[in-house]
Motif scaffolding. Structure first.
Motif, PDB file in Angstrom:
ATOM      1  N   LEU A 202       0.767  -0.908  -0.243  1.00 10.97           N
ATOM      2  CA  LEU A 202      -0.244   0.134  -0.164  1.00 10.97           C
ATOM      3  C   LEU A 202       0.933   1.697  -0.084  1.00 10.97           C
ATOM      4  O   LEU A 202       0.659   2.245  -1.419  1.00 10.97           O
ATOM      5  CB  LEU A 202      -0.869   0.018   1.169  1.00 10.97           C
ATOM      6  CG  LEU A 202      -1.926   1.390   1.384  1.00 10.97           C
ATOM      7  CD1 LEU A 202      -2.957   0.774  -0.334  1.00 10.97           C
ATOM      8  CD2 LEU A 202      -2.687   0.567   2.231  1.00 10.97           C
ATOM      9  N   GLU A 203       2.117   1.327   0.964  1.00 13.83           N
ATOM     10  CA  GLU A 203       2.861   2.202   1.409  1.00 13.83           C
ATOM     11  C   GLU A 203       3.675   2.868  -0.194  1.00 13.83           C
ATOM     12  O   GLU A 203       3.325   3.667  -0.712  1.00 13.83           O
ATOM     13  CB  GLU A 203       3.874   1.987   1.656  1.00 13.83           C
ATOM     14  CG  GLU A 203       3.340   2.168   3.137  1.00 13.83           C
ATOM     15  CD  GLU A 203       4.137   2.451   4.602  1.00 13.83           C
ATOM     16  OE1 GLU A 203       5.462   2.702   4.571  1.00 13.83           O
ATOM     17  OE2 GLU A 203       3.652   1.844   4.998  1.00 13.83           O
ATOM     18  N   ASN A 204       4.387   1.490  -1.285  1.00 12.22           N
ATOM     19  CA  ASN A 204       4.854   1.528  -2.535  1.00 12.22           C
ATOM     20  C   ASN A 204       3.879   2.125  -3.591  1.00 12.22           C
ATOM     21  O   ASN A 204       4.396   2.772  -4.192  1.00 12.22           O
ATOM     22  CB  ASN A 204       4.463   0.403  -2.626  1.00 12.22           C
ATOM     23  CG  ASN A 204       5.992  -0.169  -1.717  1.00 12.22           C
ATOM     24  OD1 ASN A 204       7.253   0.426  -1.386  1.00 12.22           O
ATOM     25  ND2 ASN A 204       6.244  -1.729  -1.736  1.00 12.22           N
ATOM     26  N   VAL A 205       2.364   2.131  -3.303  1.00  9.45           N
ATOM     27  CA  VAL A 205       1.965   2.990  -5.344  1.00  9.45           C
ATOM     28  C   VAL A 205       1.515   4.028  -4.051  1.00  9.45           C
ATOM     29  O   VAL A 205       1.654   4.543  -5.058  1.00  9.45           O
ATOM     30  CB  VAL A 205      -0.285   1.138  -4.067  1.00  9.45           C
ATOM     31  CG1 VAL A 205      -0.792   2.449  -4.980  1.00  9.45           C
ATOM     32  CG2 VAL A 205       0.079   0.009  -4.513  1.00  9.45           C
ATOM     33  N   ILE A 206       1.248   4.444  -2.898  1.00 13.37           N
ATOM     34  CA  ILE A 206       1.325   5.713  -2.563  1.00 13.37           C
ATOM     35  C   ILE A 206       1.979   6.383  -3.583  1.00 13.37           C
ATOM     36  O   ILE A 206       2.564   6.975  -3.464  1.00 13.37           O
ATOM     37  CB  ILE A 206       0.954   6.046  -1.260  1.00 13.37           C
ATOM     38  CG1 ILE A 206      -0.165   5.565  -0.670  1.00 13.37           C
ATOM     39  CG2 ILE A 206       1.000   7.461  -0.979  1.00 13.37           C
ATOM     40  CD1 ILE A 206      -1.226   5.534   0.248  1.00 13.37           C
ATOM     41  N   GLN A 207       3.273   6.225  -2.539  1.00 14.30           N
ATOM     42  CA  GLN A 207       5.017   6.494  -2.905  1.00 14.30           C
ATOM     43  C   GLN A 207       4.975   7.059  -3.999  1.00 14.30           C
ATOM     44  O   GLN A 207       5.864   7.430  -4.716  1.00 14.30           O
ATOM     45  CB  GLN A 207       6.727   5.840  -2.640  1.00 14.30           C
ATOM     46  CG  GLN A 207       6.035   5.612  -0.749  1.00 14.30           C
ATOM     47  CD  GLN A 207       6.720   5.291  -0.023  1.00 14.30           C
ATOM     48  OE1 GLN A 207       7.317   3.919  -1.109  1.00 14.30           O
ATOM     49  NE2 GLN A 207       7.493   5.214   0.855  1.00 14.30           N
ATOM     50  N   ASP A 208       4.775   5.846  -5.047  1.00 12.21           N
ATOM     51  CA  ASP A 208       5.055   6.342  -6.588  1.00 12.21           C
ATOM     52  C   ASP A 208       3.715   6.201  -7.833  1.00 12.21           C
ATOM     53  O   ASP A 208       4.558   7.308  -8.062  1.00 12.21           O
ATOM     54  CB  ASP A 208       4.642   4.229  -7.208  1.00 12.21           C
ATOM     55  CG  ASP A 208       5.893   3.093  -7.575  1.00 12.21           C
ATOM     56  OD1 ASP A 208       6.539   3.335  -5.930  1.00 12.21           O
ATOM     57  OD2 ASP A 208       5.352   1.802  -7.325  1.00 12.21           O
ATOM     58  N   PHE A 209       2.649   6.979  -7.171  1.00 14.01           N
ATOM     59  CA  PHE A 209       1.687   7.806  -7.523  1.00 14.01           C
ATOM     60  C   PHE A 209       2.609   9.151  -7.181  1.00 14.01           C
ATOM     61  O   PHE A 209       2.548  10.082  -7.717  1.00 14.01           O
ATOM     62  CB  PHE A 209       0.505   7.384  -7.552  1.00 14.01           C
ATOM     63  CG  PHE A 209      -0.705   8.234  -7.881  1.00 14.01           C
ATOM     64  CD1 PHE A 209      -0.469   7.953  -9.686  1.00 14.01           C
ATOM     65  CD2 PHE A 209      -0.813   8.864  -7.085  1.00 14.01           C
ATOM     66  CE1 PHE A 209      -1.559   8.800  -9.889  1.00 14.01           C
ATOM     67  CE2 PHE A 209      -2.102  10.680  -7.532  1.00 14.01           C
ATOM     68  CZ  PHE A 209      -2.446  10.150  -9.241  1.00 14.01           C
ATOM     69  N   GLY A 210       2.157   9.502  -6.085  1.00 11.03           N
ATOM     70  CA  GLY A 210       3.249  10.489  -5.753  1.00 11.03           C
ATOM     71  C   GLY A 210       3.996  10.846  -6.276  1.00 11.03           C
ATOM     72  O   GLY A 210       4.323  12.641  -6.519  1.00 11.03           O
ATOM     73  N   GLU A 211       5.725  10.576  -5.999  1.00 14.86           N
ATOM     74  CA  GLU A 211       7.041  10.976  -7.136  1.00 14.86           C
ATOM     75  C   GLU A 211       6.034  11.004  -8.302  1.00 14.86           C
ATOM     76  O   GLU A 211       7.301  11.969  -8.815  1.00 14.86           O
ATOM     77  CB  GLU A 211       7.476   9.397  -6.745  1.00 14.86           C
ATOM     78  CG  GLU A 211       8.359   9.598  -5.890  1.00 14.86           C
ATOM     79  CD  GLU A 211       8.971  10.424  -5.191  1.00 14.86           C
ATOM     80  OE1 GLU A 211       9.035  11.353  -5.825  1.00 14.86           O
ATOM     81  OE2 GLU A 211       8.917  10.851  -4.068  1.00 14.86           O
ATOM     82  N   HIS A 212       5.073   9.951  -8.756  1.00 18.14           N
ATOM     83  CA  HIS A 212       4.855  10.065 -10.482  1.00 18.14           C
ATOM     84  C   HIS A 212       4.611  11.634 -10.249  1.00 18.14           C
ATOM     85  O   HIS A 212       4.387  12.650 -11.214  1.00 18.14           O
ATOM     86  CB  HIS A 212       3.597   8.958 -10.819  1.00 18.14           C
ATOM     87  CG  HIS A 212       3.506   9.600 -12.042  1.00 18.14           C
ATOM     88  ND1 HIS A 212       3.878   9.359 -13.344  1.00 18.14           N
ATOM     89  CD2 HIS A 212       2.055  10.317 -12.777  1.00 18.14           C
ATOM     90  CE1 HIS A 212       3.004   9.742 -14.420  1.00 18.14           C
ATOM     91  NE2 HIS A 212       2.023  10.075 -13.717  1.00 18.14           N
ATOM     92  N   GLN A 213       3.431  12.623  -9.977  1.00 17.89           N
ATOM     93  CA  GLN A 213       2.886  13.394  -9.163  1.00 17.89           C
ATOM     94  C   GLN A 213       4.135  14.731  -9.913  1.00 17.89           C
ATOM     95  O   GLN A 213       4.103  15.720 -10.239  1.00 17.89           O
ATOM     96  CB  GLN A 213       1.873  13.701  -8.842  1.00 17.89           C
ATOM     97  CG  GLN A 213       0.526  12.949  -9.156  1.00 17.89           C
ATOM     98  CD  GLN A 213      -0.323  13.514  -9.490  1.00 17.89           C
ATOM     99  OE1 GLN A 213      -0.471  14.921  -9.914  1.00 17.89           O
ATOM    100  NE2 GLN A 213      -0.540  12.727 -10.768  1.00 17.89           N
ATOM    101  N   ARG A 214       5.138  14.560  -8.693  1.00 15.22           N
ATOM    102  CA  ARG A 214       5.921  15.124  -8.385  1.00 15.22           C
ATOM    103  C   ARG A 214       6.440  15.352 -10.196  1.00 15.22           C
ATOM    104  O   ARG A 214       6.874  16.379 -10.358  1.00 15.22           O
ATOM    105  CB  ARG A 214       7.120  15.100  -7.280  1.00 15.22           C
ATOM    106  CG  ARG A 214       7.856  15.878  -7.211  1.00 15.22           C
ATOM    107  CD  ARG A 214       9.430  14.844  -6.806  1.00 15.22           C
ATOM    108  NE  ARG A 214       8.965  14.559  -5.132  1.00 15.22           N
ATOM    109  CZ  ARG A 214       9.669  14.775  -4.057  1.00 15.22           C
ATOM    110  NH1 ARG A 214      10.195  16.110  -3.735  1.00 15.22           N
ATOM    111  NH2 ARG A 214       9.937  13.778  -3.403  1.00 15.22           N
ATOM    112  N   ALA A 215       7.322  14.454 -10.800  1.00 14.59           N
ATOM    113  CA  ALA A 215       7.997  15.041 -11.754  1.00 14.59           C
ATOM    114  C   ALA A 215       6.963  15.442 -12.834  1.00 14.59           C
ATOM    115  O   ALA A 215       7.629  15.972 -13.865  1.00 14.59           O
ATOM    116  CB  ALA A 215       8.495  13.304 -12.300  1.00 14.59           C
ATOM    117  N   GLN A 216       5.769  14.951 -12.719  1.00 11.23           N
ATOM    118  CA  GLN A 216       4.805  15.872 -13.779  1.00 11.23           C
ATOM    119  C   GLN A 216       4.799  17.865 -13.508  1.00 11.23           C
ATOM    120  O   GLN A 216       5.044  17.804 -14.293  1.00 11.23           O
ATOM    121  CB  GLN A 216       3.907  15.025 -13.700  1.00 11.23           C
ATOM    122  CG  GLN A 216       3.737  13.578 -13.935  1.00 11.23           C
ATOM    123  CD  GLN A 216       3.344  13.591 -15.829  1.00 11.23           C
ATOM    124  OE1 GLN A 216       4.248  13.462 -16.400  1.00 11.23           O
ATOM    125  NE2 GLN A 216       2.844  14.377 -16.636  1.00 11.23           N
TER     126      GLN A 216
END
Length: 226
Positions: A202-216
């Motif tokens: 669950l934490e990995n899913v949140i971290q991956d999407f958060g980092e994706h958003q940051r990069a965008q």
């Protein structure tokens, strides 16, 4: 627009102005004139001044001596600072939920996730105001999670980040409609991870999407400032 006698007039004004900043109706660097806002909304200048102080605390405006309130800039530094702490707080929220509830007990949250996915599917055709609706629905999932852990301090902290996160997220949705699909995929993975009861997943899913958003957001800022 005219406000009725409120519980908190300054908060209503802050939400009104904050929304205009989030959707970029008010641009970074644009001055917010107290007298004009007071006249447009039919409220006192003092109430507008209080609202601007609220927006300053939410990092949506900066207030300068003799110049007044100006819409704050969205910079790489502020974006990185924001996502550094926001991702960690979301992971904490998710971890606390799974510590207290097993997958089959998360019906309310998972039901909210499913409703959001259905909404995204309906809005993916480019309906008006779809960006705002997706953002609001995402925060609806968070509110369900708050009710499960009953931690007012964590809830208040995350809610204080809401305007700044909404602003950065709106930037990505405004520039790339594909982000709505990406958001739907995120909530699908989030639901699956929550149901599995696997905290790390669950934490990995949140971290991956958060980092994706940051990069965008950072990529968009680079493009706009090129």
């Amino acid at each position: 627009m005219r406000f009725q006698a409120p519980e908190s007039l300054s908060e209503q004004i802050a939400q009104h102005l904050g929304r205009r900043i989030v959707v970029r109706d008010l641009q970074p660097g644009e001055r917010i004139q107290e007298l004009k806002v007071a006249g447009d909304l039919g409220v006192s200048r003092g109430s507008v001044r209080e609202a601007l102080l609220i927006l300053q605390r939410r990092h949506l405006v900066e207030i300068f001596p003799r110049r007044g309130a100006v819409v704050s800039a969205l910079t790489p530094e502020t974006v990185n600072a924001l996502y550094d702490i926001y991702i960690d707080l979301l992971c904490m929220l998710a971890r606390k939920v799974l510590e207290r509830w097993s997958g089959h007990q998360l019906g309310g949250v998972l039901g909210q996730v499913k409703e959001l996915q259905e909404m995204i599917s309906a809005l993916n055709s480019g309906a008006p105001d779809s960006e705002e609706k997706v953002i609001e629905a995402g925060f609806g999932v968070m509110k369900r999670a708050y009710s499960l852990i009953n931690n007012p301090f964590l809830e208040e902290t995350l809610e204080n980040f809401r305007p700044a996160i909404s602003r950065s997220y709106y930037v990505t949705l405004e520039h790339a409609r594909s982000e709505i699909t990406e958001t739907a995929a995120f909530f699908r993975r989030l639901g699956e991870a929550a149901t599995s009861g696997d905290t790390n997943r669950l934490e990995n899913v949140i971290q991956d999407f958060g980092e994706h958003q940051r990069a965008q957001v950072l990529a968009i800022l680079r493009e706009e400032n090129a």
